[in-house]
Write a protein that holds these residues in place. Structure first.
Motif, PDB file in Angstrom:
ATOM      1  N   ASP A 164      -1.330  11.210 -10.456  1.00  0.00           N
ATOM      2  CA  ASP A 164      -0.619  11.441 -10.511  1.00  0.00           C
ATOM      3  C   ASP A 164       0.165  10.582 -11.888  1.00  0.00           C
ATOM      4  O   ASP A 164       0.579   9.424 -12.202  1.00  0.00           O
ATOM      5  CB  ASP A 164       0.351   9.757  -9.349  1.00  0.00           C
ATOM      6  N   PRO A 165       0.656  11.614 -12.603  1.00  0.00           N
ATOM      7  CA  PRO A 165       1.437  11.182 -14.043  1.00  0.00           C
ATOM      8  C   PRO A 165       2.611   9.848 -13.516  1.00  0.00           C
ATOM      9  O   PRO A 165       2.708   9.277 -14.768  1.00  0.00           O
ATOM     10  CB  PRO A 165       1.984  12.080 -14.452  1.00  0.00           C
ATOM     11  N   ASP A 166       3.201   9.744 -12.894  1.00  0.00           N
ATOM     12  CA  ASP A 166       4.009   8.872 -12.403  1.00  0.00           C
ATOM     13  C   ASP A 166       3.582   7.230 -11.806  1.00  0.00           C
ATOM     14  O   ASP A 166       4.823   6.310 -12.269  1.00  0.00           O
ATOM     15  CB  ASP A 166       5.813   9.514 -11.392  1.00  0.00           C
ATOM     16  N   ARG A 167       2.681   7.457 -12.240  1.00  0.00           N
ATOM     17  CA  ARG A 167       2.116   5.872 -11.602  1.00  0.00           C
ATOM     18  C   ARG A 167       1.262   5.466 -12.943  1.00  0.00           C
ATOM     19  O   ARG A 167       0.660   6.357 -12.795  1.00  0.00           O
ATOM     20  CB  ARG A 167       1.571   6.086  -9.874  1.00  0.00           C
ATOM     21  N   GLY A 182      -5.168   5.671  -4.126  1.00  0.00           N
ATOM     22  CA  GLY A 182      -5.703   4.810  -6.074  1.00  0.00           C
ATOM     23  C   GLY A 182      -5.265   6.225  -6.937  1.00  0.00           C
ATOM     24  O   GLY A 182      -5.221   7.420  -6.528  1.00  0.00           O
ATOM     25  N   VAL A 183      -4.939   5.871  -8.063  1.00  0.00           N
ATOM     26  CA  VAL A 183      -4.043   6.974  -9.288  1.00  0.00           C
ATOM     27  C   VAL A 183      -5.874   6.392  -9.973  1.00  0.00           C
ATOM     28  O   VAL A 183      -5.694   5.649 -10.940  1.00  0.00           O
ATOM     29  CB  VAL A 183      -2.716   6.086  -9.285  1.00  0.00           C
TER      30      VAL A 183
END
Length: 211
Positions: A164-167, A182-183
């Motif tokens: 997730d590039p936003d997290r 989880g990222v």
């Protein structure tokens, strides 16, 4: 070897549901070797949810196993794939004799059925957090379906790991009643599943344990 956070209990509190063996290598990298039905298996999301719901009752029947890779069989009864000593070449079993191949299956199926019963017990007790990841990701519908299947079996929760590039990599957040997300910063390629991002995996597990 990387240090595993003490509050993760050396990864014993987590059980792999696939979809491949990357998390199994995360455990191995930490010196943790729990036996698990899906630790080294391939488990597509829809097949996984259905297997959880039916207690994996249809897995690893001899007549349902077909070559999937040189050292793996596709289980057409469950939709899962397992490592095997029934080796194959170009889609054909190396041992063509049915009875000889069945001898290998008898040895393997005993372990598979033991690990199936163990996983069913864990699903009923809810004592583990079940971990699932897939390099290409899964839909939120499939994620909810797996989480719902787990909740139908017991009080367990699902930790789904995704890009997730936003997290922030390593972060974990709640998604629904029994799902954590989880990222990760990068998944290991399927051809080298042991090339995992171990430090970020450890951060995810530590944050999941805190939640």
């Amino acid at each position: 070897m990387h240090e595993i956070p003490s509050d993760v209990n050396r990864l014993i509190d987590f059980e792999s549901l696939g979809s491949n063996c990357e998390f199994g290598f995360v455990q191995r990298h930490a010196g943790v070797e729990p036996g698990g039905l899906l630790r080294w298996a391939i488990s597509p999301p829809q097949a996984l949810a259905e297997c959880i719901r039916n207690s994996f009752e249809s897995i690893y029947k001899f007549e349902n196993l077909f070559p999937s890779a040189p050292r793996m069989v596709k289980d057409n009864g469950s939709g899962l794939a397992f490592h095997t000593r029934m080796y194959s070449t170009d889609g054909n079993f190396d041992i063509s004799d049915l009875e000889e191949r069945k001898k290998i299956w008898i040895e393997e199926s005993g372990k598979v059925f033991y690990l199936r019963d163990k996983l069913n017990s864990l699903l009923s007790s809810g004592e583990k957090t079940f971990v699932y990841k897939r390099n290409e990701g899964i839909s939120r519908a499939d994620l909810g379906n797996i989480g719902a299947a787990i909740s139908e079996r017991g009080p367990g929760r699902l930790l789904y790991v995704e890009l997730d590039p936003d997290r922030k990599p390593g972060s974990v957040y709640r998604y629904g009643d029994n799902i954590l997300i989880g990222v990760i910063d990068a998944f290991a390629p399927y051809s080298a599943a042991n090339n995992a991002s171990y430090d970020v995996w450890n951060e995810i597990l530590s944050n999941a344990a805190d939640l």
